[in-house]
Every structure is written in structure tokens, then in C-alpha cells.
Scaffold this active site. Sequence first.
Site, short mmCIF file in Angstrom:
data_model
loop_
_atom_site.label_atom_id
_atom_site.label_comp_id
_atom_site.label_asym_id
_atom_site.label_seq_id
_atom_site.Cartn_x
_atom_site.Cartn_y
_atom_site.Cartn_z
N LYS A 112 -0.21 13.13 -0.08
CA LYS A 112 0.98 13.97 -0.05
C LYS A 112 0.67 15.41 -0.49
CE LYS A 112 4.15 10.59 0.70
NZ LYS A 112 3.35 9.36 0.79
C1 LIG Z 1 3.46 8.27 1.54
C2 LIG Z 1 2.29 7.39 1.60
C3 LIG Z 1 1.98 6.65 2.74
C4 LIG Z 1 2.86 6.66 3.98
O1 LIG Z 1 3.06 7.93 4.53
P1 LIG Z 1 4.14 8.13 5.67
O2 LIG Z 1 4.41 9.60 5.70
O3 LIG Z 1 5.31 7.34 5.31
O4 LIG Z 1 3.53 7.71 6.92
C5 LIG Z 1 0.83 5.89 2.74
N1 LIG Z 1 0.04 5.81 1.65
C6 LIG Z 1 0.31 6.50 0.53
C7 LIG Z 1 -0.61 6.36 -0.63
C8 LIG Z 1 1.43 7.31 0.46
O5 LIG Z 1 1.69 8.00 -0.66
#
Ligand SMILES: *Cc1c(COP(=O)(O)O)cnc(C)c1O
Length: 462
Positions: A112
Site C-alpha cells: 500500500k
Molecule cells: C490490500 C492488500 C491486498 C489486496 O489489495 P487489493 O487492492 O484489494 O487488490 C493484498 N495483500 C496485502 C498485504 C494487502 O495489504
Amino acid sequence: MDYISTRGKIAPVGFIDGVLMGLADDGGLLVPKHIPQLSEATLRAWQNLSYPELALELFSLYIDGEIPREELKQLVDESYGNFRDDEVTPVRRVNNGLHILELFHGPTFAFKDIALQFLGNLYGYISKKRNSTIHILGATSGDTGASAIEGVRGKEGIRICILHPHGKVSKVQELQMTTVDDANVLNLAVDGNFDDCQRIIKELFADVAFKQRYHLRAINSINIARILAQTVYYFYAYFQLAKQGQGEKVNFSVPTGNFGDIFAGYMAKRMGLPINKLILATNENNILERFIKEGVYQPGEFRGTHSPSMDIQVASNFERYLYYLNGEDAGIVSAIMDDFKRDGRVVITGDALKQAQADFAAYGVRNEECLREIDACFKAYSYLLDPHTACGVAAAHRFTADDEVTVALSTAHPAKFDEAIRLLDIKQTAPAQIQALADKPQFQTRVAGTNEAVADQLVRFF
Ligand SMILES: *Cc1c(COP(=O)(O)O)cnc(C)c1O
């Protein structure tokens, strides 16, 4: 570049107004009016760019002069200058068919950061440029919150409130969010699960008068800037393989919950990046897998899994894909979303289903399989996967043919999810930054899972 709504009922907006709008005012999601098309010559010319250089080129296409190039370059350099790896998102070879794209070298050890470091700086820029108040409201299944808070803590002109489901995020995630003591940060621990948090903020944002009165801005992956920032590493990883002569058949396997990360890959493909297969990996909350296999998009029962950041039933970015699947026809999307609101499901058949199955291969990974994958990869390659990444790797094994290579996206550092790793009797040493969290005081407010309870807190904070 103009941005329009998937439901077609707002006037087109520019990039900055699109970022500020977050969710479109008609309840839809913003998409670029046209997806830029890259020629083979451009792709070749970009092959040797560094990560920040590549980000600058891609962002320039979508921001289209609204931010002067020098200023944009500064934003990009600030956003990626604090990553712990020089390459920002390095690609590691595991074996002939499998590479891991490490997306967790930012401040909170989850992917993120790649989008939210940029979005945080962008909000800082917009706040100064336009002298506008930025009050960020977001819901998190764990990683978004930590990362968003890290992106804006202490920044002048910005306040941030993050909802997380009380007791349903990992210990490290909770500590990363709640040990921040900057006055511009409010953590709300909501009684309920992530879908409840997401529904509450979606409904608060849909109340346009409330949203405007309190200057609410979104940070969830419905924000178009996040999707844009996430397209960059698909290009970057592809180029790393192409330079080694492996650019023929490159698949990407993406652990997804809100359809954000995989949608960024879909955009990259539509821009002209020659991705072979896009592999959509879910955990036991497998609404997206069922949609691709059966054409039925219908929330099921919430399941707690080892990969809590993907414990999501209603994928907030899914509507963007529906828009493209239906030939960019906002009328059809509006009708589908009305039906979804009424019947609680979306059904596609015939050519649309065939198209979805051509766009994605999908696989839902069961809890035991996720753990088995972590164990097997550690034993065979001494490479420790976090449980989200393990879902992507398990799906990669299923769909990688002999003459293909798959890049599995690694979305978090394993130390963030030691609860799962410990079940396997694998001992890991957490990075110092994560170890240090345990000794810090926590700041959070527990609230009931209702719009009123949350709104009440917001009105006092903003
Ligand atoms: C947010 C997240 C995901 C999923 O991301 P999306 O945007 O929902 O596809 C997968 N793995 C981790 C560790 C995350 O923080």
C-alpha cells in the site's frame, strides 16, 4: 486528461479534482476518459528507466500537465526516496517459472505504501496549491490504514481518520496505526468487520452534503491516483524480465481483495503492456474467483483467514472492471449496480463471461493450502512468503505453463503476519522498525459499527 464516472452522471473532471472527489458524486468510480495507448517504441524506450523515472512518465500521461513536470518529479522522488531498496520494487527469481515482485520495501512493509506515499504527498501538494482543507476518511482491513497514516502524519493542512475492524487486524498492523501520536491522526476501532467499515465510509461519502461540509477525501483504493500509482510496478517488473530475454510470456499473479491491485494490472495491459495472463488470487473470501468461474458476483459469508487484508466480500474496485467489460457503457453499469443494490448479486453470461475468463484466470486459496505454500517455498528456496503473497504463489503454480514465467506480487513483508508464520514453526526475526512498535503507547477510540457513531466522532475531530 478528463475523468468520468462509471455511472456517467457527473460532468468530467480533471486529475486533481478527480483525486479530491474520490468516489464519484453519482456513486460510481472515476476512470480516465481514454486509456493512453503506448507504442512498442515507447515501451522499448522506457525499458531502462529507474522506478521513479518510470513513475514520472506514466503519471505524466494521466496528469497531462495539470501538475508541472518539475513539481511532479519532486513529488515522485519524495514518495519513493524513502524506500529501503534502491530499486523500490525489486524482482527476485525463485525458479525458472516464478519470480517474486517485492512491493513491501516502503515505510509500513506493505505494498500500500507505493500508492499511499504518493497520494499523501499529492494531498500535501494540493492542500498548498489550492489552499484547500483535506480531511481524509478511510476504512482499512489493516495495511491501508497504517500506510495512509504514514503518508500524511504531521502534514500541515491535512487530518486523517481511519476505521479498522476492532480485533480483526494483525497485531503489527494495529500497532503501526495506533502508535502514531500526531495530532492530525484519529484511529477508530469499529465493532464489526472490514465490510462494515467500508460500507460506513461509502455511505458517508455518498452523502454529498456531509462530504462537502467536512471536506472529506478518500484514501481507499477507489481513489484513481492509487490505481495509477500501482500500474507502475507492472511495467517495471515486465521490463526487468524483458531485459533478461524473458519478455515473451509473462504472467502476473496478484493476491487481491478489493480488486485494486489486479485492476492496476488490467489497466497496464490495456495501455499496451504485453502481459500474458493476469492471475487473480483470492483467499477463502472468494467472491471474485466465483465471478470469473461462474459469472455470479454475490457476497458470501465472511471468513477469517491467514491473509486478513484480503478478507473482503464486496470488492470496491470491481465496478471499474464492469465498466470496461460492458464496452465503457455507463448506462449498463448504472443498471447493473441498481440491480446489485436490489438483488445483492450481479450475473453475467455468454460473451461477457467469456471475456471475463479471457481477461483473468482465478483461484481461491484455502487456509491450509496457504500455509502449505509458505512452508514449501521456505523449505525449497529459503524464501519466506507472507500469507497474502502465498495465495498469489499458489495460484501462480496452477496457471503457469511450461513456456511461461509468472511474476507473483509480494504484497507484504512476512514479519507483518507472524501469526500465520508461527503456525508453521518457522522463526523469523522482525525488522527493527517492527520490533520497536511493541513498546509504544497506543491511541485509538472504540466505536459501534453504525454510521451515526462514526459520524459523531468525525464531527468532533474534523
Ligand atoms: C490490500 C492488500 C491486498 C489486496 O489489495 P487489493 O487492492 O484489494 O487488490 C493484498 N495483500 C496485502 C498485504 C494487502 O495489504
